[in-house]
Design a protein around this motif. Structure first.
Motif, PDB file in Angstrom:
ATOM      1  N   ASP A 106       0.859  -1.185   0.000  1.00 16.45           N
ATOM      2  CA  ASP A 106       0.000   0.000   0.000  1.00 16.45           C
ATOM      3  C   ASP A 106       0.896   1.236   0.000  1.00 16.45           C
ATOM      4  OD1 ASP A 106      -1.742   2.142   0.666  1.00 16.45           O
ATOM      5  OD2 ASP A 106      -3.102   0.739   1.662  1.00 16.45           O
ATOM      6  N   VAL A 107       0.781   2.068  -1.023  1.00 22.68           N
ATOM      7  CA  VAL A 107       1.655   3.234  -1.130  1.00 22.68           C
ATOM      8  C   VAL A 107       1.457   4.165   0.053  1.00 22.68           C
ATOM      9  CG1 VAL A 107       0.051   4.640  -2.501  1.00 22.68           C
ATOM     10  CG2 VAL A 107       2.535   4.971  -2.734  1.00 22.68           C
ATOM     11  N   ARG A 108       0.286   4.155   0.682  1.00 22.41           N
ATOM     12  CA  ARG A 108       0.079   5.016   1.849  1.00 22.41           C
ATOM     13  C   ARG A 108       0.979   4.588   3.004  1.00 22.41           C
ATOM     14  NH1 ARG A 108      -6.293   4.241   2.348  1.00 22.41           N
ATOM     15  NH2 ARG A 108      -5.529   2.123   1.910  1.00 22.41           N
ATOM     16  N   VAL A 109       1.192   3.299   3.143  1.00 22.18           N
ATOM     17  CA  VAL A 109       2.092   2.800   4.187  1.00 22.18           C
ATOM     18  C   VAL A 109       3.529   3.219   3.878  1.00 22.18           C
ATOM     19  CG1 VAL A 109       3.034   0.725   5.273  1.00 22.18           C
ATOM     20  CG2 VAL A 109       0.581   0.890   4.805  1.00 22.18           C
ATOM     21  N   ARG A 110       3.925   3.102   2.622  1.00 22.44           N
ATOM     22  CA  ARG A 110       5.280   3.510   2.251  1.00 22.44           C
ATOM     23  C   ARG A 110       5.457   5.019   2.437  1.00 22.44           C
ATOM     24  NH1 ARG A 110       3.838   0.104  -2.061  1.00 22.44           N
ATOM     25  NH2 ARG A 110       4.060   1.718  -3.677  1.00 22.44           N
ATOM     26  N   GLU A 111       4.422   5.787   2.122  1.00 25.38           N
ATOM     27  CA  GLU A 111       4.481   7.226   2.362  1.00 25.38           C
ATOM     28  C   GLU A 111       4.581   7.519   3.858  1.00 25.38           C
ATOM     29  OE1 GLU A 111       0.923   8.602   0.543  1.00 25.38           O
ATOM     30  OE2 GLU A 111       1.769   8.715  -1.478  1.00 25.38           O
TER      31      GLU A 111
ATOM     32  N   GLN B 202      13.884  12.764 -15.662  1.00 20.68           N
ATOM     33  CA  GLN B 202      13.348  13.746 -14.722  1.00 20.68           C
ATOM     34  C   GLN B 202      11.896  13.424 -14.368  1.00 20.68           C
ATOM     35  OE1 GLN B 202      14.215  17.303 -16.968  1.00 20.68           O
ATOM     36  NE2 GLN B 202      16.008  17.782 -15.702  1.00 20.68           N
ATOM     37  N   GLN B 203      11.123  12.993 -15.376  1.00 21.79           N
ATOM     38  CA  GLN B 203       9.742  12.615 -15.103  1.00 21.79           C
ATOM     39  C   GLN B 203       9.677  11.337 -14.263  1.00 21.79           C
ATOM     40  OE1 GLN B 203       7.052  14.535 -15.756  1.00 21.79           O
ATOM     41  NE2 GLN B 203       6.053  13.045 -14.397  1.00 21.79           N
ATOM     42  N   VAL B 204      10.568  10.399 -14.541  1.00 18.00           N
ATOM     43  CA  VAL B 204      10.618   9.189 -13.710  1.00 18.00           C
ATOM     44  C   VAL B 204      10.913   9.565 -12.265  1.00 18.00           C
ATOM     45  CG1 VAL B 204      11.843   7.035 -13.272  1.00 18.00           C
ATOM     46  CG2 VAL B 204      11.280   7.670 -15.611  1.00 18.00           C
ATOM     47  N   SER B 205      11.844  10.491 -12.056  1.00 21.81           N
ATOM     48  CA  SER B 205      12.171  10.918 -10.695  1.00 21.81           C
ATOM     49  C   SER B 205      10.953  11.496  -9.988  1.00 21.81           C
ATOM     50  CB  SER B 205      13.305  11.952 -10.717  1.00 21.81           C
ATOM     51  OG  SER B 205      14.541  11.350 -11.018  1.00 21.81           O
ATOM     52  N   ARG B 206      10.189  12.307 -10.716  1.00 23.69           N
ATOM     53  CA  ARG B 206       8.981  12.875 -10.118  1.00 23.69           C
ATOM     54  C   ARG B 206       7.988  11.776  -9.759  1.00 23.69           C
ATOM     55  NH1 ARG B 206       9.591  16.126 -14.971  1.00 23.69           N
ATOM     56  NH2 ARG B 206      10.685  18.069 -14.441  1.00 23.69           N
ATOM     57  N   ASP B 207       7.779  10.857 -10.691  1.00 23.86           N
ATOM     58  CA  ASP B 207       6.777   9.815 -10.471  1.00 23.86           C
ATOM     59  C   ASP B 207       7.205   8.839  -9.378  1.00 23.86           C
ATOM     60  OD1 ASP B 207       5.186  10.941 -12.396  1.00 23.86           O
ATOM     61  OD2 ASP B 207       5.775   9.549 -13.990  1.00 23.86           O
TER      62      ASP B 207
ATOM     63  N   THR C 115       6.192  10.649  -6.163  1.00 22.50           N
ATOM     64  CA  THR C 115       4.797  11.054  -5.953  1.00 22.50           C
ATOM     65  C   THR C 115       3.780   9.954  -6.234  1.00 22.50           C
ATOM     66  OG1 THR C 115       4.658  11.933  -8.206  1.00 22.50           O
ATOM     67  CG2 THR C 115       5.350  13.456  -6.467  1.00 22.50           C
ATOM     68  N   LYS C 116       4.139   8.958  -7.060  1.00 20.70           N
ATOM     69  CA  LYS C 116       3.192   7.909  -7.439  1.00 20.70           C
ATOM     70  C   LYS C 116       3.545   6.535  -6.879  1.00 20.70           C
ATOM     71  CE  LYS C 116       1.933   7.624 -11.722  1.00 20.70           C
ATOM     72  NZ  LYS C 116       1.988   7.591 -13.215  1.00 20.70           N
ATOM     73  N   TYR C 117       4.839   6.219  -6.871  1.00 19.94           N
ATOM     74  CA  TYR C 117       5.240   4.838  -6.585  1.00 19.94           C
ATOM     75  C   TYR C 117       5.922   4.667  -5.224  1.00 19.94           C
ATOM     76  CZ  TYR C 117       4.622   4.539 -11.677  1.00 19.94           C
ATOM     77  OH  TYR C 117       4.125   4.591 -12.954  1.00 19.94           O
TER      78      TYR C 117
END
Length: 247
Positions: A18-23, A197-202, A205-207
């Motif tokens: 769950d990305v929320r747990v990783r966040e 650069q886009q991979v770094s952002r994602d 923020t996403k993964y």
């Protein structure tokens, strides 16, 4: 020219998928304090998985904030307010990005405990099981590891970490793997940099498959009568340039 990160293995502990747990884990870590107290002079908090000196670094990515209250809320929203993790860390080793693994583990583990995470410490000798445990067998939940780049390109970091499925992270998200693969395959130099650069952002923020912690300057120590030592960002000094000064 290096990155230290908190690795997160999604394979063994369902909560970590769950990305929320990783966040939550990311927001629980006081990285400013970690860098100030555990890293050498000149170390910096990492905002992403690429040092700022590397082509492909995204200037607009901000470091994840230290916010224990948000970490607790995210764990609760994800249904894991009482998360338990097996946290592996190496002993009998020092690395340019990780000068004292035990002290770094202790600081991070205390941060995690403060937001309600139960941390089971699993220390292992670097050459006596640790590297195989986390990179080959993937038996851990969390771990400490890092990387010194091989050349000035974001792929030397990001593709090394996330360019394929690895036991270290247990990633099954094909969108992430494909995005990294696509960036790595982009030939035009400007487009290649923009893609990474886009991979770094994602990634941030996403993964968030891991948590970048810091970049540290390696140390070179010589006696006062040595000259000609040329520092290498790869810690790959050529000692044929070195000479001893005559008294």
């Amino acid at each position: 020219f290096n990155i230290l990160y908190l690795g997160i293995n999604q394979k063994n502990n369902p909560a970590l998928r769950d990305v929320r747990v990783r966040e939550a884990l990311a927001h629980a870590i006081d990285r400013e304090s970690l860098v100030r107290n555990q890293m050498p002079d000149g170390a910096e908090v990492a905002s992403q998985f690429v040092p700022k000196t590397v082509d492909g670094y995204a200037d607009d990515v901000q470091p994840i904030t230290y916010d224990p209250d948000l970490a607790r809320r995210l764990l609760a929203e994800a249904g894991h307010p009482d998360l338990t993790v097996n946290f592996y860390y190496p002993t009998e080793v020092t690395r340019p990005y990780m000068p004292n693994p035990t002290n770094i583990f202790t600081a991070i583990a205390e941060n995690l405990r403060q937001v309600g995470v139960t941390v089971n410490p699993v220390p292992q000798p670097w050459n006596g099981g640790y590297v195989d445990s986390v990179t080959v067998n993937g038996v851990h939940d969390l771990h400490l590891l890092g990387w010194t780049g091989d050349y000035n390109d974001a792929g030397a970091f990001i593709a090394t970490f996330f360019g394929r499925s690895k036991p270290e992270f247990g990633i099954t998200d094909q969108a992430l793997l494909q995005e990294v693969t696509s960036a790595e395959a982009t030939v035009d130099p400007a487009q290649h940099v923009a893609a990474y650069q886009q991979v770094s952002r994602d990634l941030m923020t996403k993964y968030l498959p891991a948590v970048p912690l810091s970049s540290s300057p390696p140390a070179l120590v010589t006696s006062k009568d040595v000259s000609g030592l040329v520092p290498s960002p790869l810690t790959d000094e050529r000692f044929y340039t070195v000479s001893k000064n005559k008294s």
